[in-house]
Design a protein around this motif. Structure first.
Motif, PDB file in Angstrom:
ATOM      1  N   PRO A 121       0.450  -1.118  -0.522  1.00 38.32           N
ATOM      2  CA  PRO A 121       0.072   0.087   0.222  1.00 38.32           C
ATOM      3  C   PRO A 121       0.460   1.351  -0.347  1.00 38.32           C
ATOM      4  CG  PRO A 121       0.604  -1.318   2.069  1.00 38.32           C
ATOM      5  CD  PRO A 121       0.298  -1.711   1.052  1.00 38.32           C
ATOM      6  N   SER A 122       0.408   2.265  -0.184  1.00 43.13           N
ATOM      7  CA  SER A 122       1.122   3.625  -0.341  1.00 43.13           C
ATOM      8  C   SER A 122       1.297   4.069   1.062  1.00 43.13           C
ATOM      9  CB  SER A 122      -0.146   4.616  -0.708  1.00 43.13           C
ATOM     10  OG  SER A 122      -0.333   4.295  -1.847  1.00 43.13           O
ATOM     11  N   THR A 123       2.659   4.603   1.113  1.00 42.96           N
ATOM     12  CA  THR A 123       2.814   4.709   2.970  1.00 42.96           C
ATOM     13  C   THR A 123       3.613   6.688   2.738  1.00 42.96           C
ATOM     14  OG1 THR A 123       4.647   3.814   2.233  1.00 42.96           O
ATOM     15  CG2 THR A 123       3.377   2.478   3.154  1.00 42.96           C
ATOM     16  N   ASP A 124       4.080   6.296   4.216  1.00 41.19           N
ATOM     17  CA  ASP A 124       4.506   7.989   3.988  1.00 41.19           C
ATOM     18  C   ASP A 124       6.128   8.297   3.969  1.00 41.19           C
ATOM     19  OD1 ASP A 124       2.103  10.119   3.226  1.00 41.19           O
ATOM     20  OD2 ASP A 124       1.669   8.997   4.955  1.00 41.19           O
ATOM     21  N   THR A 125       7.196   9.376   3.667  1.00 43.76           N
ATOM     22  CA  THR A 125       8.232   8.808   3.782  1.00 43.76           C
ATOM     23  C   THR A 125       8.386   9.868   5.260  1.00 43.76           C
ATOM     24  OG1 THR A 125       8.686  11.497   2.596  1.00 43.76           O
ATOM     25  CG2 THR A 125       8.986   9.213   1.044  1.00 43.76           C
ATOM     26  N   THR A 126       9.400   9.314   5.992  1.00 46.67           N
ATOM     27  CA  THR A 126       9.445   9.568   7.367  1.00 46.67           C
ATOM     28  C   THR A 126      10.047  11.325   7.453  1.00 46.67           C
ATOM     29  OG1 THR A 126      10.637   7.632   8.042  1.00 46.67           O
ATOM     30  CG2 THR A 126      11.791   8.906   9.171  1.00 46.67           C
ATOM     31  N   ILE A 162      10.607  14.614   5.483  1.00 43.02           N
ATOM     32  CA  ILE A 162       9.131  15.131   4.593  1.00 43.02           C
ATOM     33  C   ILE A 162       7.866  14.970   4.227  1.00 43.02           C
ATOM     34  CG2 ILE A 162      11.318  16.477   4.274  1.00 43.02           C
ATOM     35  CD1 ILE A 162      11.298  16.061   1.386  1.00 43.02           C
ATOM     36  N   ARG A 163       7.441  13.666   4.377  1.00 41.93           N
ATOM     37  CA  ARG A 163       6.128  13.249   4.794  1.00 41.93           C
ATOM     38  C   ARG A 163       5.636  13.060   3.433  1.00 41.93           C
ATOM     39  NH1 ARG A 163       7.572  16.254   9.032  1.00 41.93           N
ATOM     40  NH2 ARG A 163       6.944  17.686   7.457  1.00 41.93           N
ATOM     41  N   LEU A 164       6.473  13.095   2.256  1.00 40.21           N
ATOM     42  CA  LEU A 164       5.718  12.771   0.863  1.00 40.21           C
ATOM     43  C   LEU A 164       5.526  11.306   0.463  1.00 40.21           C
ATOM     44  CD1 LEU A 164       9.455  14.181  -0.921  1.00 40.21           C
ATOM     45  CD2 LEU A 164       7.090  15.813   0.032  1.00 40.21           C
ATOM     46  N   THR A 165       4.366  11.245  -0.403  1.00 39.43           N
ATOM     47  CA  THR A 165       3.521   9.938  -0.674  1.00 39.43           C
ATOM     48  C   THR A 165       3.941   9.337  -1.035  1.00 39.43           C
ATOM     49  OG1 THR A 165       1.622  11.491   0.108  1.00 39.43           O
ATOM     50  CG2 THR A 165       1.667   8.825  -1.208  1.00 39.43           C
ATOM     51  N   LYS A 166       4.841   7.844  -0.623  1.00 36.38           N
ATOM     52  CA  LYS A 166       5.042   7.155  -1.764  1.00 36.38           C
ATOM     53  C   LYS A 166       3.867   5.779  -2.607  1.00 36.38           C
ATOM     54  CE  LYS A 166       7.891   5.072   0.950  1.00 36.38           C
ATOM     55  NZ  LYS A 166       9.644   4.592   0.895  1.00 36.38           N
ATOM     56  N   GLN A 167       3.638   5.710  -3.563  1.00 41.58           N
ATOM     57  CA  GLN A 167       2.652   4.873  -4.066  1.00 41.58           C
ATOM     58  C   GLN A 167       2.935   3.230  -4.425  1.00 41.58           C
ATOM     59  OE1 GLN A 167      -0.326   6.583  -7.338  1.00 41.58           O
ATOM     60  NE2 GLN A 167       2.123   7.679  -8.134  1.00 41.58           N
ATOM     61  N   GLY A 168       2.315   3.191  -3.482  1.00 41.18           N
ATOM     62  CA  GLY A 168       1.762   1.176  -4.008  1.00 41.18           C
ATOM     63  C   GLY A 168       1.813   0.562  -4.539  1.00 41.18           C
ATOM     64  N   ASP A 169       2.071  -0.588  -4.837  1.00 39.51           N
ATOM     65  CA  ASP A 169       1.662  -0.827  -6.466  1.00 39.51           C
ATOM     66  C   ASP A 169       0.024  -1.319  -6.187  1.00 39.51           C
ATOM     67  OD1 ASP A 169       4.810  -1.318  -6.273  1.00 39.51           O
ATOM     68  OD2 ASP A 169       4.595  -3.765  -6.106  1.00 39.51           O
ATOM     69  N   ASN A 209       2.191  18.178   8.738  1.00 37.56           N
ATOM     70  CA  ASN A 209       0.550  16.716   8.086  1.00 37.56           C
ATOM     71  C   ASN A 209       1.688  16.403   6.457  1.00 37.56           C
ATOM     72  OD1 ASN A 209      -0.730  18.782   9.222  1.00 37.56           O
ATOM     73  ND2 ASN A 209      -0.654  20.367   7.104  1.00 37.56           N
ATOM     74  N   GLN A 210       0.865  14.910   6.436  1.00 39.86           N
ATOM     75  CA  GLN A 210       1.616  13.602   5.948  1.00 39.86           C
ATOM     76  C   GLN A 210       0.417  14.029   4.838  1.00 39.86           C
ATOM     77  OE1 GLN A 210       3.536  11.514   6.685  1.00 39.86           O
ATOM     78  NE2 GLN A 210       2.635  11.083   8.843  1.00 39.86           N
ATOM     79  N   GLY A 211       1.469  14.673   3.638  1.00 39.37           N
ATOM     80  CA  GLY A 211       1.423  15.165   1.974  1.00 39.37           C
ATOM     81  C   GLY A 211       0.551  15.418   1.728  1.00 39.37           C
ATOM     82  N   SER A 212       0.494  16.790   2.386  1.00 38.78           N
ATOM     83  CA  SER A 212      -0.262  17.664   2.316  1.00 38.78           C
ATOM     84  C   SER A 212       0.844  19.017   2.968  1.00 38.78           C
ATOM     85  CB  SER A 212      -1.044  18.536   2.700  1.00 38.78           C
ATOM     86  OG  SER A 212      -1.155  17.813   4.430  1.00 38.78           O
ATOM     87  N   ALA A 213       1.160  20.315   2.376  1.00 41.47           N
ATOM     88  CA  ALA A 213       1.592  21.759   2.425  1.00 41.47           C
ATOM     89  C   ALA A 213       1.359  21.713   4.113  1.00 41.47           C
ATOM     90  CB  ALA A 213       1.288  22.976   2.043  1.00 41.47           C
TER      91      ALA A 213
END
Length: 299
Positions: free
Chosen positions: A2-7, A9-16, A57-61
């Motif tokens: 599944p999609s996760t966030d980086t530790t 700066i909290r960027l979305t890493k898309q899952g397969d 915030n995870q995935g937002s400003a």
């Protein structure tokens, strides 16, 4: 996966296989957040509270992802400083400016700390510096524990200076300036008001030893027949005075070390009546030769 966030700066890493129809939108958002982390300038306004936690915030400003932070506003209430908390567990670098307005006599320092921790770095009013955190502690790249703060941006009365410093250009001091060590001036010094000189009380003993590093004006009350020993730390050109007071008994005599040179080579005779005061005025010809003259019979 599944999609996760980086530790950090909290960027979305898309899952397969995730976000089949929106991956472009998500990628654009990631690029915007990277842009914020690399070059965004964010102003954090403080107020009456004693602390502020940067938003994360995870995935937002948010505030804590920004590359450059300006801490502004005025510390309210009774606070003399404010804690700014960084996110725990996230490594990051920051350029930070403390632009908090001075609040009466408060220092209004910004204290940078990781949430949940006690270790911190203080940014004085007007300070500009570069900081980094490993998610637990925070530190600065400025030398000597941030004492080398950018003084072109700082109000000098809040800056701690370590080691030798050279101050160039005209400087105006509008309140008291205290120097606890030696100060060397290579140009003229103009003083437009009174200069108050500290009077150093010498220890009365069989041999009275003045330290000329302690000041220029001295006083001692004689409790017996005494010898004025050679001064320590005498500097060529230094001048001053030693006020010599007879105690309530009087009749005290004072002899002099050979370092003291008098007019015509004759040691002076002072008033020995009870409570009498005489002043030995001196000028240092060298570190071991002190020219002196006695003034006495003050009524």
């Amino acid at each position: 996966m599944p999609s996760t966030d980086t530790t950090n700066i909290r960027l979305t890493k898309q899952g397969d296989g995730d976000n089949a129809n929106t991956w472009g939108e998500i990628l654009n958002n990631v690029l915007s957040l990277v842009d914020q982390a690399v070059g965004s300038y964010t102003t954090i306004t403080v107020g009456a509270t004693s602390s502020v936690a940067l938003t994360e915030n995870q995935g937002s400003a948010d505030q804590s992802r920004s590359a450059i932070l300006e801490i502004a506003g005025t510390v309210g209430g009774t606070h003399t400083s404010i804690f700014v908390y960084l996110p725990a567990g996230a490594a990051k670098t920051y350029a930070i400016k403390n632009a908090v307005s001075a609040n009466t006599t408060a220092s209004d320092a910004v204290i940078l700390r990781v949430a949940g921790q006690t270790q911190n770095v203080t940014i004085p009013t007007g300070g500009v510096g570069y900081f980094f955190t490993n998610g637990t502690s925070v530190d600065t790249l400025n030398a000597a524990g941030f004492s080398a703060i950018t003084t072109t941006q700082a109000d000098a009365k809040y800056v701690a200076l370590a080691g030798s410093q050279t101050v160039t250009g005209a400087k105006t001091f509008t309140s008291a300036v205290t120097m606890t060590g030696n100060a060397a001036f290579t140009g003229s010094v103009q003083v437009s008001t009174a200069v108050n000189v500290n009077t150093v009380t010498l220890t009365d003993a069989a041999s009275i030893v003045p330290s000329f590093d302690a000041g220029n004006t001295f006083v001692v009350t004689l409790g017996g027949n005494r010898t004025l020993a050679a001064p320590t730390s005498a500097n060529i050109g230094q001048s001053g005075s030693i006020r010599i007071i007879q105690d309530a008994t009087g009749s005290r005599t004072l002899s002099y070390n050979s370092a003291y040179q008098f007019v015509s080579g004759s040691a002076p005779t002072m008033d020995t009546s009870a409570g009498a005061q005489s002043i030995l005025v001196f000028s240092c010809r060298s570190a071991t030769t002190i020219d002196a003259v006695m003034l006495h019979d003050f009524k």
